[in-house]
Design a protein around this motif. Structure first.
Motif, PDB file in Angstrom:
ATOM      1  N   ALA A  94      23.073   9.995 -19.226  1.00  0.00           N
ATOM      2  CA  ALA A  94      23.682  10.959 -18.351  1.00  0.00           C
ATOM      3  C   ALA A  94      22.569  11.555 -17.474  1.00  0.00           C
ATOM      4  CB  ALA A  94      24.338  12.113 -18.836  1.00  0.00           C
ATOM      5  N   ASP A  95      21.460  12.142 -18.085  1.00  0.00           N
ATOM      6  CA  ASP A  95      20.264  12.888 -17.423  1.00  0.00           C
ATOM      7  C   ASP A  95      19.724  11.827 -16.221  1.00  0.00           C
ATOM      8  OD1 ASP A  95      20.759  15.244 -18.781  1.00  0.00           O
ATOM      9  OD2 ASP A  95      19.054  14.980 -20.105  1.00  0.00           O
ATOM     10  N   GLN A  96      19.455  10.616 -16.984  1.00  0.00           N
ATOM     11  CA  GLN A  96      18.837   9.580 -16.048  1.00  0.00           C
ATOM     12  C   GLN A  96      19.664   9.278 -14.804  1.00  0.00           C
ATOM     13  OE1 GLN A  96      18.192   6.698 -19.114  1.00  0.00           O
ATOM     14  NE2 GLN A  96      15.938   6.423 -18.494  1.00  0.00           N
ATOM     15  N   GLU A  97      21.136   9.507 -14.952  1.00  0.00           N
ATOM     16  CA  GLU A  97      21.921   9.043 -13.902  1.00  0.00           C
ATOM     17  C   GLU A  97      21.996   9.961 -12.760  1.00  0.00           C
ATOM     18  OE1 GLU A  97      23.997   6.463 -11.865  1.00  0.00           O
ATOM     19  OE2 GLU A  97      24.032   5.906 -14.095  1.00  0.00           O
ATOM     20  N   GLN A  98      21.798  11.281 -13.232  1.00  0.00           N
ATOM     21  CA  GLN A  98      21.805  12.401 -12.309  1.00  0.00           C
ATOM     22  C   GLN A  98      20.563  12.544 -11.310  1.00  0.00           C
ATOM     23  OE1 GLN A  98      24.192  14.490 -11.561  1.00  0.00           O
ATOM     24  NE2 GLN A  98      22.911  15.207  -9.880  1.00  0.00           N
ATOM     25  N   VAL A  99      19.194  11.938 -12.049  1.00  0.00           N
ATOM     26  CA  VAL A  99      18.039  11.837 -11.488  1.00  0.00           C
ATOM     27  C   VAL A  99      18.199  10.908 -10.411  1.00  0.00           C
ATOM     28  CG1 VAL A  99      15.693  11.596 -11.797  1.00  0.00           C
ATOM     29  CG2 VAL A  99      16.657  13.259 -13.244  1.00  0.00           C
TER      30      VAL A  99
ATOM     31  N   LYS B 109      20.414   9.456  -8.729  1.00  0.00           N
ATOM     32  CA  LYS B 109      21.468   9.591  -7.813  1.00  0.00           C
ATOM     33  C   LYS B 109      20.728  10.631  -6.589  1.00  0.00           C
ATOM     34  CE  LYS B 109      26.011   9.245  -9.876  1.00  0.00           C
ATOM     35  NZ  LYS B 109      27.483   9.978 -10.198  1.00  0.00           N
ATOM     36  N   GLU B 110      20.059  11.550  -7.069  1.00  0.00           N
ATOM     37  CA  GLU B 110      19.310  12.468  -6.216  1.00  0.00           C
ATOM     38  C   GLU B 110      18.044  11.470  -5.403  1.00  0.00           C
ATOM     39  OE1 GLU B 110      18.361  16.441  -6.456  1.00  0.00           O
ATOM     40  OE2 GLU B 110      19.106  16.564  -8.373  1.00  0.00           O
TER      41      GLU B 110
ATOM     42  N   LEU C  95      12.857  17.480 -10.277  1.00  0.00           N
ATOM     43  CA  LEU C  95      13.880  16.942 -11.178  1.00  0.00           C
ATOM     44  C   LEU C  95      13.318  16.705 -12.836  1.00  0.00           C
ATOM     45  CD1 LEU C  95      14.275  13.812  -8.834  1.00  0.00           C
ATOM     46  CD2 LEU C  95      15.788  15.864  -9.072  1.00  0.00           C
TER      47      LEU C  95
END
Length: 836
Positions: free
Chosen positions: A297-302, A304-305, A473
């Protein structure tokens, strides 16, 4: 890098529309330019901005770089002509020209030096004067009336024609006389001819000589040339077919002069022809592309940015702070793929120490033959071929060390700088550019995204993120819910005083190693010092075995029984007695990786142990062999220096032992604590990357130092706040800007005299500005290296504009033009990272 002035506008570098008969040329020399040269008529349509040219410069002929074209010559200036054009097309693009111009201005280097840094080694040609005997010289030797010095010079040239003056000097040593050589040339006993030492790589134009229609008439021509035996000889060579001028010069040293006379007689014509000097290298077979793993989940958020900026092709600089094992590399790979999907290219920069076979194979497995590799482990020819693939748009990704920032891509979409804190990104010779900051400037110029990744970001980068210059990030957890390793700090004072353990390894570390061996797990032992003993002395008189060329002690290497200097390379056999008093009791103090290996082998004779440091990795395949053995679990304990701290991902390594954590803390540099924290955190991150949790044991004589508290808790944020407070109080970066002036001299007196003049000049400049602080001059921590004495002067200011103006005016002042012949060398270093 803290100032918006980095991004000041640069001059237009596109060629003018009107026909240009003159070229502005810069050189890989510490001289300001550019210099104007006339373009010969046949070359006018070929010479372009960004091309290399071969031109006369003083008494030499060297390669220069065309940075602009003009229609007329400067008034009152004698203009020489371009002699040769080595390339079929420009080797430097407008974007790289603009970037190198910024480097030259910001780091106070010459533009030519910056361009040279952007090109692969081995491209440039050089000239040298070679000597041969004239007919008068042969007659003088036969007559036997020469003086000794004259005879030695002429006889040496007769024995081996084609020697240069420098080769003669090396051969005759003290019997060589430059004055005698000049007189013999003036009197016509020696003939001097210019020979070009061609580069060994690249595609280039060559001057080709061929006979004209008149010259092909052999009977008429031989009658015309009967009094000129060398012209006849050269004519016969050309009757067999056209020849390149360098090939003819190799056969006849005076070929250039002879060809000129034949050309004047209308018998020979000379033109420029294109030659390919290297065949392309066949691509190595590639494995099938791997399937990307699922993001957390953390990788996905980073991700996307980052994609938001990549998709919009807008310049942004992101600082990706992720703990070791958090999956930063997978984010890099996905962002690169995103850029490729949009028809863009990508640069992946890693420190040289991290450019392991494991790193390279991961990119090649994901992207196949779309990847070029650039690093110092390649030969000149291999580096050129990789660079050439980028130039010809045969690849879309470059993975490399510092110089890969200059990869000649036309449309970079993303530039990744992994381990952005690493000091190897700073060049240690002119131009002293920082690849991280250079990448940011390039990305801004070309609307690319920059990703600065690290588990231990530099204080400057964290401060830039805190003030909004970078976008922060974070990845705070390891992939797969794996835990960060447990860190234990062992007080080696207690080991000696309470447990009477005088061994290199503490009881705690020995026990942990035994447990890993019993469980068939792997261990790392880290010691950032090579050799067996770093301090050798006589027990009777106290004499210390120092390097006679450097202000350091010699290191004893037991396997070869030699004393070695790790700075100049001096080497000597280990003496059996003291050179001062003749005492036979020689003591050894301290230890390095070599002694550690011997001791660990004695403690664990059944263990499979390997050592990796500069002494064991001189072969190009050493790293690759080590990786294969570690991956196949054929090594139980790996001992190494800083080489093992980065770029390695071995899931069965569950223990890391830091044998002497105090080494980096004791360096006389305001960044010592920061680098110690980074180094310890990075090496600790090698443990527990698989299913089994890891442990790190740190041995120190100073366990109360605050660095160990933050390392134990994996607390980068806490360390950053503590270090930032220290920097603010003492007015160190990032709260101030610095420039270092390094002075080197082979003679202490000359160096001190130069320092006095520089100090006077700097004080005068600083007083006028009012906001410049001058620290020094003082001796460098390593005062003497290779028989040259070293001093530092540090300039410090809160205003970048004031600092760079003082440095610029100082570099142009008479104080920097002292002691000709290289007796005193002055180096300028903007934003220095090494003050030793």
């Amino acid at each position: 890098m803290n100032s918006p002035s980095l991004f000041k506008s640069l001059p237009c570098l596109t060629p003018p529309e009107k026909t240009a008969a003159y070229a502005e040329v810069v050189f890989n020399l510490p001289v300001k330019g550019p210099f104007t040269y006339r373009i010969p008529d046949p070359l006018i349509p070929l010479v372009q901005v960004g091309a290399r040219v071969f031109v006369p410069f003083g008494r030499r002929k060297i390669t220069g770089y065309v940075v602009s074209l003009r229609g007329d010559a400067p008034e009152g200036v004698t203009v020489k002509a371009i002699e040769d054009l080595p390339d079929t097309a420009p080797v430097v693009s407008p974007a790289i020209l603009s970037l190198t111009r910024w480097i030259a201005d910001y780091y106070h280097a010459s533009w030519g030096e910056a361009i040279k840094a952007a090109l692969p080694a081995g491209l440039d040609d050089e000239s040298q004067d070679v000597l041969s005997l004239s007919e008068q010289g042969h007659a003088a030797l036969a007559a036997g009336t020469l003086k000794e010095g004259e005879f030695l010079l002429l006889e040496s040239v007769r024995a081996q024609a084609g020697l240069s003056a420098r080769q003669l000097e090396r051969r005759l040593k003290k019997k060589f006389s430059a004055h005698t050589l000049a007189r013999l040339r003036q009197e016509g006993l020696l003939i001097s001819d210019t020979r070009i030492r061609r580069s060994t790589v690249g595609c280039r134009y060559e001057r080709v000589a061929r006979l004209t229609a008149a010259g092909e008439n052999e009977e008429t021509t031989l009658a015309l040339l009967k009094r000129s035996p060398k012209q006849v000889q050269l004519h016969k060579l050309l009757l067999a077919g056209e020849q390149t001028v360098p090939a003819l010069t190799a056969l006849i040293p005076t070929a250039s002069q002879v060809l000129k006379k034949l050309e004047e007689k209308g018998l020979v014509e000379i033109s420029l022809d294109k030659f390919e000097r290297q065949a392309p290298r066949a691509s190595s077979p590639q494995a099938a592309p791997e399937t990307p793993p699922r993001f957390t989940a953390d990788q996905e958020q980073v991700y996307k940015e980052l994609c938001h900026s990549i998709d919009r092709s807008e310049y942004s600089t992101f600082l990706l702070f992720g703990v070791t094992g958090s999956g930063k590399t997978e984010i890099y790979l996905r962002c690169i793929q995103r850029a490729l999907d949009q028809g863009k290219t990508a640069i992946m920069m890693v420190p040289e120490i991290s450019l392991t076979p494991q790193t390279v194979s991961r990119f090649q497995n994901r992207f196949g033959d779309r990847v070029a590799i650039l690093h110092s482990g390649l030969s000149q020819r291999e580096r050129f071929l990789e660079w050439d693939k980028v130039q010809k748009e045969q690849v879309s990704i470059v993975v490399g060390a510092r110089s890969s920032v200059f990869a000649p891509f036309k449309n970079p979409g993303v530039i990744v700088i992994d381990e952005e804190h690493d000091t190897s990104y700073k060049q240690d010779s002119s131009p002293r550019y920082h690849a991280r900051d250079t990448a940011i400037v390039r990305a801004r110029n070309e609307n690319a995204v920059v990703i600065l990744g690290s588990a231990t970001p530099s204080i400057e980068s964290l401060h830039n993120a805190e003030t909004g210059k970078y976008r922060l990030l974070s990845l705070g957890k390891r992939v797969g819910e794996r835990l960060l390793p447990v860190v234990r700090v062992v007080d080696m004072n207690k080991e000696k005083d309470e447990k009477k353990n005088f061994s290199i390894l503490s009881g705690t570390l020995r026990k942990a190693l035994r447990e890993r061996l019993d469980r068939k797990e792997q261990s790392f032992l880290f010691l950032n010092r090579r050799g067996t003993a770093h301090y050798v002395f006589c027990n009777e008189c106290g004499f210390v075995f120092d390097c006679h060329r450097c202000s350091v002690t010699l290191t004893f290497h037991g396997q070869e029984s030699t004393l070695r200097c790790h700075y100049c390379g001096h080497q000597a056999r280990m003496p059996t007695a003291c050179g001062e008093c003749g005492g036979e009791v020689i003591r050894f103090t301290g230890f390095g990786t070599e002694k550690l290996e011997d001791m660990v082998r004695q403690m664990f004779p059944e263990a499979r142990i390997s050592r990796i440091d500069r002494d064991t990795t001189r072969g190009r395949s050493a790293f690759e062999t080590m990786h294969k053995l570690m991956a196949s679990r054929e090594i139980d304990i790996l001992i190494g220096t800083q080489m093992i701290t980065k770029g390695h991902d071995f899931p069965h390594v569950t223990l890391v032992g830091v044998v002497n954590a105090d080494l980096s803390l004791n360096i006389p540099d305001f960044r010592a604590s920061e680098r110690s924290f980074q180094l310890l955190t990075q090496v600790a991150g090698r443990a527990g990357r698989g299913e089994v949790p890891g442990m790190v044991i740190v041995q120190t004589m100073n366990p109360d130092h605050y660095v160990f508290d933050f390392v134990r808790d994996h607390d980068m944020e806490g360390f950053f706040k503590r270090e930032l407070s220290f920097r603010r109080k003492l007015n160190y970066p990032p709260f101030t800007r610095m420039a270092a002036i390094e002075v080197e001299a082979g003679c202490e007196t000359l160096g001190r005299n130069a320092l006095e003049k520089m100090k006077t000049t700097l004080r005068g400049l600083a007083v006028k500005r009012g906001d410049i602080e001058i620290l020094g001059p003082s001796r460098a921590a390593l005062y003497r290296i290779k028989n040259r004495f070293r001093w530092h002067i540090i300039l410090r200011s809160n205003r970048w504009s004031s600092l760079t103006e003082v440095v610029r005016r100082f570099s142009e002042s008479p104080a920097t033009r002292l002691a000709p012949g290289g007796k005193v060398k002055i180096s300028l270093d903007v934003d220095p990272v090494n003050l030793l």
